[in-house]
Design a protein around this motif. Sequence first.
Motif, PDB file in Angstrom:
ATOM      1  N   LEU A 108       0.830  -1.204   0.000  1.00  0.00           N
ATOM      2  CA  LEU A 108       0.000   0.000   0.000  1.00  0.00           C
ATOM      3  C   LEU A 108       0.865   1.255   0.000  1.00  0.00           C
ATOM      4  O   LEU A 108       0.566   2.240  -0.672  1.00  0.00           O
ATOM      5  N   ARG A 109       1.959   1.213   0.748  1.00  0.00           N
ATOM      6  CA  ARG A 109       2.868   2.351   0.783  1.00  0.00           C
ATOM      7  C   ARG A 109       3.445   2.588  -0.625  1.00  0.00           C
ATOM      8  O   ARG A 109       3.562   3.722  -1.082  1.00  0.00           O
ATOM      9  N   TRP A 110       3.779   1.504  -1.310  1.00  0.00           N
ATOM     10  CA  TRP A 110       4.338   1.610  -2.656  1.00  0.00           C
ATOM     11  C   TRP A 110       3.293   2.177  -3.626  1.00  0.00           C
ATOM     12  O   TRP A 110       3.588   3.038  -4.448  1.00  0.00           O
ATOM     13  N   VAL A 158     -15.829   8.346  -6.098  1.00  0.00           N
ATOM     14  CA  VAL A 158     -16.205   7.393  -5.047  1.00  0.00           C
ATOM     15  C   VAL A 158     -15.000   7.063  -4.173  1.00  0.00           C
ATOM     16  O   VAL A 158     -15.070   7.110  -2.936  1.00  0.00           O
ATOM     17  N   PHE A 159     -13.875   6.715  -4.823  1.00  0.00           N
ATOM     18  CA  PHE A 159     -12.646   6.378  -4.097  1.00  0.00           C
ATOM     19  C   PHE A 159     -12.215   7.519  -3.189  1.00  0.00           C
ATOM     20  O   PHE A 159     -11.892   7.339  -2.032  1.00  0.00           O
ATOM     21  N   PHE A 160     -12.195   8.701  -3.781  1.00  0.00           N
ATOM     22  CA  PHE A 160     -11.640   9.845  -3.065  1.00  0.00           C
ATOM     23  C   PHE A 160     -12.492  10.194  -1.843  1.00  0.00           C
ATOM     24  O   PHE A 160     -11.965  10.463  -0.772  1.00  0.00           O
ATOM     25  N   GLN A 161     -13.820  10.157  -2.028  1.00  0.00           N
ATOM     26  CA  GLN A 161     -14.734  10.414  -0.915  1.00  0.00           C
ATOM     27  C   GLN A 161     -14.419   9.472   0.249  1.00  0.00           C
ATOM     28  O   GLN A 161     -14.374   9.886   1.395  1.00  0.00           O
ATOM     29  N   LYS A 162     -14.220   8.209  -0.088  1.00  0.00           N
ATOM     30  CA  LYS A 162     -13.973   7.206   0.952  1.00  0.00           C
ATOM     31  C   LYS A 162     -12.626   7.434   1.641  1.00  0.00           C
ATOM     32  O   LYS A 162     -12.482   7.221   2.832  1.00  0.00           O
ATOM     33  N   GLU A 182      -9.821  -1.170   5.115  1.00  0.00           N
ATOM     34  CA  GLU A 182     -11.182  -1.396   5.628  1.00  0.00           C
ATOM     35  C   GLU A 182     -12.186  -1.573   4.500  1.00  0.00           C
ATOM     36  O   GLU A 182     -13.348  -1.817   4.744  1.00  0.00           O
ATOM     37  N   ASP A 183     -11.758  -1.447   3.262  1.00  0.00           N
ATOM     38  CA  ASP A 183     -12.711  -1.520   2.155  1.00  0.00           C
ATOM     39  C   ASP A 183     -12.273  -2.551   1.115  1.00  0.00           C
ATOM     40  O   ASP A 183     -11.311  -2.356   0.386  1.00  0.00           O
ATOM     41  N   ASP A 184     -13.003  -3.642   1.051  1.00  0.00           N
ATOM     42  CA  ASP A 184     -12.651  -4.727   0.134  1.00  0.00           C
ATOM     43  C   ASP A 184     -12.660  -4.295  -1.323  1.00  0.00           C
ATOM     44  O   ASP A 184     -11.855  -4.766  -2.129  1.00  0.00           O
ATOM     45  N   ASN A 185     -13.597  -3.398  -1.659  1.00  0.00           N
ATOM     46  CA  ASN A 185     -13.674  -2.942  -3.050  1.00  0.00           C
ATOM     47  C   ASN A 185     -12.410  -2.224  -3.484  1.00  0.00           C
ATOM     48  O   ASN A 185     -11.897  -2.440  -4.574  1.00  0.00           O
ATOM     49  N   ILE A 186     -11.937  -1.344  -2.607  1.00  0.00           N
ATOM     50  CA  ILE A 186     -10.712  -0.609  -2.926  1.00  0.00           C
ATOM     51  C   ILE A 186      -9.558  -1.590  -3.038  1.00  0.00           C
ATOM     52  O   ILE A 186      -8.763  -1.535  -3.968  1.00  0.00           O
ATOM     53  N   MET A 187      -9.491  -2.513  -2.085  1.00  0.00           N
ATOM     54  CA  MET A 187      -8.420  -3.503  -2.111  1.00  0.00           C
ATOM     55  C   MET A 187      -8.437  -4.283  -3.422  1.00  0.00           C
ATOM     56  O   MET A 187      -7.404  -4.507  -4.031  1.00  0.00           O
ATOM     57  N   ARG A 188      -9.627  -4.697  -3.845  1.00  0.00           N
ATOM     58  CA  ARG A 188      -9.729  -5.472  -5.078  1.00  0.00           C
ATOM     59  C   ARG A 188      -9.285  -4.648  -6.282  1.00  0.00           C
ATOM     60  O   ARG A 188      -8.610  -5.137  -7.163  1.00  0.00           O
ATOM     61  N   SER A 189      -9.684  -3.379  -6.295  1.00  0.00           N
ATOM     62  CA  SER A 189      -9.276  -2.510  -7.394  1.00  0.00           C
ATOM     63  C   SER A 189      -7.762  -2.367  -7.423  1.00  0.00           C
ATOM     64  O   SER A 189      -7.157  -2.307  -8.483  1.00  0.00           O
ATOM     65  N   GLN A 191      -5.721  -4.601  -6.382  1.00  0.00           N
ATOM     66  CA  GLN A 191      -5.188  -5.892  -6.817  1.00  0.00           C
ATOM     67  C   GLN A 191      -5.011  -5.890  -8.329  1.00  0.00           C
ATOM     68  O   GLN A 191      -4.092  -6.484  -8.853  1.00  0.00           O
ATOM     69  N   LEU A 192      -5.914  -5.188  -9.004  1.00  0.00           N
ATOM     70  CA  LEU A 192      -5.815  -5.048 -10.451  1.00  0.00           C
ATOM     71  C   LEU A 192      -4.430  -4.558 -10.864  1.00  0.00           C
ATOM     72  O   LEU A 192      -3.857  -5.002 -11.833  1.00  0.00           O
ATOM     73  N   PHE A 193      -3.869  -3.642 -10.042  1.00  0.00           N
ATOM     74  CA  PHE A 193      -2.585  -3.073 -10.411  1.00  0.00           C
ATOM     75  C   PHE A 193      -1.476  -4.102 -10.283  1.00  0.00           C
ATOM     76  O   PHE A 193      -0.479  -4.049 -10.963  1.00  0.00           O
ATOM     77  N   GLU A 194      -1.677  -5.066  -9.376  1.00  0.00           N
ATOM     78  CA  GLU A 194      -0.667  -6.118  -9.271  1.00  0.00           C
ATOM     79  C   GLU A 194      -0.643  -6.950 -10.547  1.00  0.00           C
ATOM     80  O   GLU A 194       0.405  -7.358 -11.020  1.00  0.00           O
ATOM     81  N   ASN A 195      -1.842  -7.182 -11.110  1.00  0.00           N
ATOM     82  CA  ASN A 195      -1.886  -7.964 -12.349  1.00  0.00           C
ATOM     83  C   ASN A 195      -1.293  -7.169 -13.484  1.00  0.00           C
ATOM     84  O   ASN A 195      -0.797  -7.719 -14.456  1.00  0.00           O
ATOM     85  N   VAL A 196      -1.338  -5.857 -13.342  1.00  0.00           N
ATOM     86  CA  VAL A 196      -0.830  -4.970 -14.391  1.00  0.00           C
ATOM     87  C   VAL A 196       0.705  -4.953 -14.348  1.00  0.00           C
ATOM     88  O   VAL A 196       1.371  -4.669 -15.318  1.00  0.00           O
ATOM     89  N   MET A 197       1.256  -5.246 -13.185  1.00  0.00           N
ATOM     90  CA  MET A 197       2.712  -5.211 -13.011  1.00  0.00           C
ATOM     91  C   MET A 197       3.422  -6.162 -13.964  1.00  0.00           C
ATOM     92  O   MET A 197       3.106  -7.310 -14.014  1.00  0.00           O
TER      93      MET A 197
END
Length: 197
Positions: A108-110, A158-162, A182-189, A191-197
């Motif tokens: 997350l820090r990265w 939506v992301f920014f509000q949260k 605390e938000d699974d949706n954000i985490m999943r989104s 995760q997309l970036f990991e697949n993009v790596m």
Amino acid sequence: SDKIEDELEMTTVCHRPEGLEQLEAQTNFTKRELQVLYRGFKNECPSGVVNEETFKQIYAQFFPHGDASMYAHYLFNAFDTAQNGSVKFEDFVMALSILLRGTVHEKLRWTFNLYDINKDGYINKEEMMDIVKAIYDMMGKYTYPVLKEDAPRQHVEVFFQKMDKNKDGIVTLDEFIESCQEDDNIMRSLQLFENVM
């Protein structure tokens, strides 16, 4: 004199990484894995360093249906920790180590650093918009055929509000980490970036 110039160029351009033992201590990779990674890296980048152009070319191959150049630009900046316009094997491996085997906190820090385009320690809405738009561009029309033009903007709203817990218009590292955990949706989104790596 050509030969002398060639040799001179070789000595200036080639970057030899620090000892693999040191990298093994600093990353979550074994020595064997580091050797394999180094071979692959040298294959793609014989000089031992990657500039942004090369980085973009490598990325373009993975996303033939979209335009990856903007995302590759942001990613390159996140890899280029010294901010000197080139990524050495060490930079590459350190980032890879975090993205593939780091703790959730490290990842997350990265990711926060990737989103913090101007490196001022905060993410504002424009920065988040730029990255999300770059991801949509990269994924291309085929991946999201149903997306409307303003989808990235809605996504970011939506992301920014949260994430902006105290509603001051910027997201700090702590707010970012807290929101993601605390938000699974954000985490999943993300995760997309990991697949993009």
